[in-house]
Design an enzyme around this catalytic site. Structure first.
Site, PDB file in Angstrom:
ATOM      1  N   ALA A   1      12.820 -34.502 -39.312  1.00  8.27           N
ATOM      2  CA  ALA A   1      13.648 -35.627 -38.828  1.00  8.27           C
ATOM      3  C   ALA A   1      14.932 -35.180 -38.111  1.00  8.27           C
ATOM      4  CB  ALA A   1      13.292 -36.845 -39.539  1.00  8.27           C
TER       5      ALA A   1
ATOM      6  N   HIS B   1      21.182 -31.434 -38.839  1.00 12.26           N
ATOM      7  CA  HIS B   1      20.520 -30.358 -39.110  1.00 12.26           C
ATOM      8  C   HIS B   1      21.076 -29.344 -37.786  1.00 12.26           C
ATOM      9  CE1 HIS B   1      17.740 -33.326 -40.782  1.00 12.26           C
ATOM     10  NE2 HIS B   1      17.605 -32.615 -41.548  1.00 12.26           N
TER      11      HIS B   1
ATOM     12  N   GLN C   1      10.324 -33.471 -55.200  1.00 12.23           N
ATOM     13  CA  GLN C   1      11.733 -33.894 -55.248  1.00 12.23           C
ATOM     14  C   GLN C   1      11.822 -35.485 -55.052  1.00 12.23           C
ATOM     15  OE1 GLN C   1      13.204 -31.381 -51.905  1.00 12.23           O
ATOM     16  NE2 GLN C   1      14.432 -32.929 -51.373  1.00 12.23           N
TER      17      GLN C   1
ATOM     18  N   ASP D   1      24.933 -33.179 -48.706  1.00 11.06           N
ATOM     19  CA  ASP D   1      24.232 -33.181 -50.149  1.00 11.06           C
ATOM     20  C   ASP D   1      24.892 -32.431 -51.113  1.00 11.06           C
ATOM     21  OD1 ASP D   1      21.670 -34.835 -49.530  1.00 11.06           O
ATOM     22  OD2 ASP D   1      21.931 -33.334 -47.639  1.00 11.06           O
TER      23      ASP D   1
END
Ligand code: AMP
Length: 262
Positions: free
Chosen positions: A28, A33, A57, A144
């Site tokens: 996605a 990214h 996960q 993250d």
């Protein structure tokens, strides 16, 4: 660009005389990214992107079933971004029958407390991808931050022979960090979600002026109920991180308090 689906094909495709960059993703694709793809392309001779929505996960109450998937679009975006190899394994390729060896992650901060199985799944799949692709450099996002901290420690603790790069969070024009999960937000949710980056920014500003960033961020959340607000140590950099639910969507974000990402 080559799309490969098996470990055997991947190993047959990657030329280890080249400097190889690996960008692990769950697809996605968005601007976050793309920024990793761009830096990997500039720093390496050959870029491998993995696209795998890693079931290990996701917890029992997480969004595995509805996680956004659009492989055809991702293939096109990766191709346009100049990626050399897109690795898209099936779950059975990475977790064959009888799979039973996991990376046990201790003390993964507040994010680890909230999602006990999460970092075991992340660490295990990333170590597998490192062993399969054998990159010189692996690229992750500051978005993250706790994940980056866990993987930095994994590389050190398990003597993985690669360089791990953590790149800055990319934000949309309104300040919300790009995330595949933003697709779940209604227009109303999206406005509410902006309290998260704004509160973190208030925390950062308080820190600059010598006050407690956690207290300041909590006070600026504008009614959003955080799962946590905490300072995360990434080694060279300390970030102020928070997680909150907006509607049924769980969002995480963080800002740098001190140091420089590398
Ligand atoms: P994901 O597909 O969500 O697992 O993300 C793949 C990689 O992209 C991870 O290393 C993320 O930290 C990184 N990433 C996700 N969102 C962003 C963002 N907004 N800015 C920078 N990196 C990001």
């Amino acid at each position: 660009m080559k799309v490969v689906r098996t470990i055997q094909d991947l190993r047959g495709t990657v030329d280890h005389t080249k400097r190889i960059g690996l960008v692990p993703t769950m697809g996605a694709f968005h601007e976050g990214h793309l920024s990793l793809f761009r830096v990997a392309g500039a720093e390496c001779d050959l870029v491998v992107v993995s696209l795998f929505v890693n079931p290990a996960q996701f917890g029992a109450n997480d969004d595995l079933g509805r996680y956004p998937r659009d492989e055809a679009r991702d293939v096109q975006v990766a191709e346009e971004a100049g990626i050399d190899v897109l690795f898209v394994p099936e779950a059975a390729e990475l977790y064959p029958t009888g799979f039973g060896t996991w990376v046990d992650v201790e003390e993964a901060g507040a994010e680890g407390v909230q999602r006990p199985e999460h970092f075991r799944g992340v660490a295990t799949v990333c170590l597998k991808l490192f062993n399969i692709v054998r990159p010189s450099v692996a690229y992750f996002g500051q978005k993250d931050a706790q994940q980056a901290a866990v993987l930095r420690r994994l590389v050190r603790d398990l003597n993985v022979d690669l360089e791990l790069r953590v790149l800055p969070t990319v934000r949309d024009a309104d300040g919300l960090a790009w995330s595949s999960r933003n697709a779940y937000l209604s227009a109303h949710d999206r406005v509410e979600a902006l309290a998260l980056p704004r509160a973190l920014e208030a925390g950062r500003s308080a820190h600059v002026h010598g006050s407690d960033p956690v207290t300041a961020a909590r006070a600026a959340l504008n009614g959003l109920q955080p799962e946590y607000v905490e300072v995360v140590d990434l080694g060279d950099v300390r970030v102020l991180a928070a997680a909150a639910r907006v509607g049924s969507t769980r969002l995480i974000d963080n800002v740098v308090l001190e140091g420089e990402l590398r």
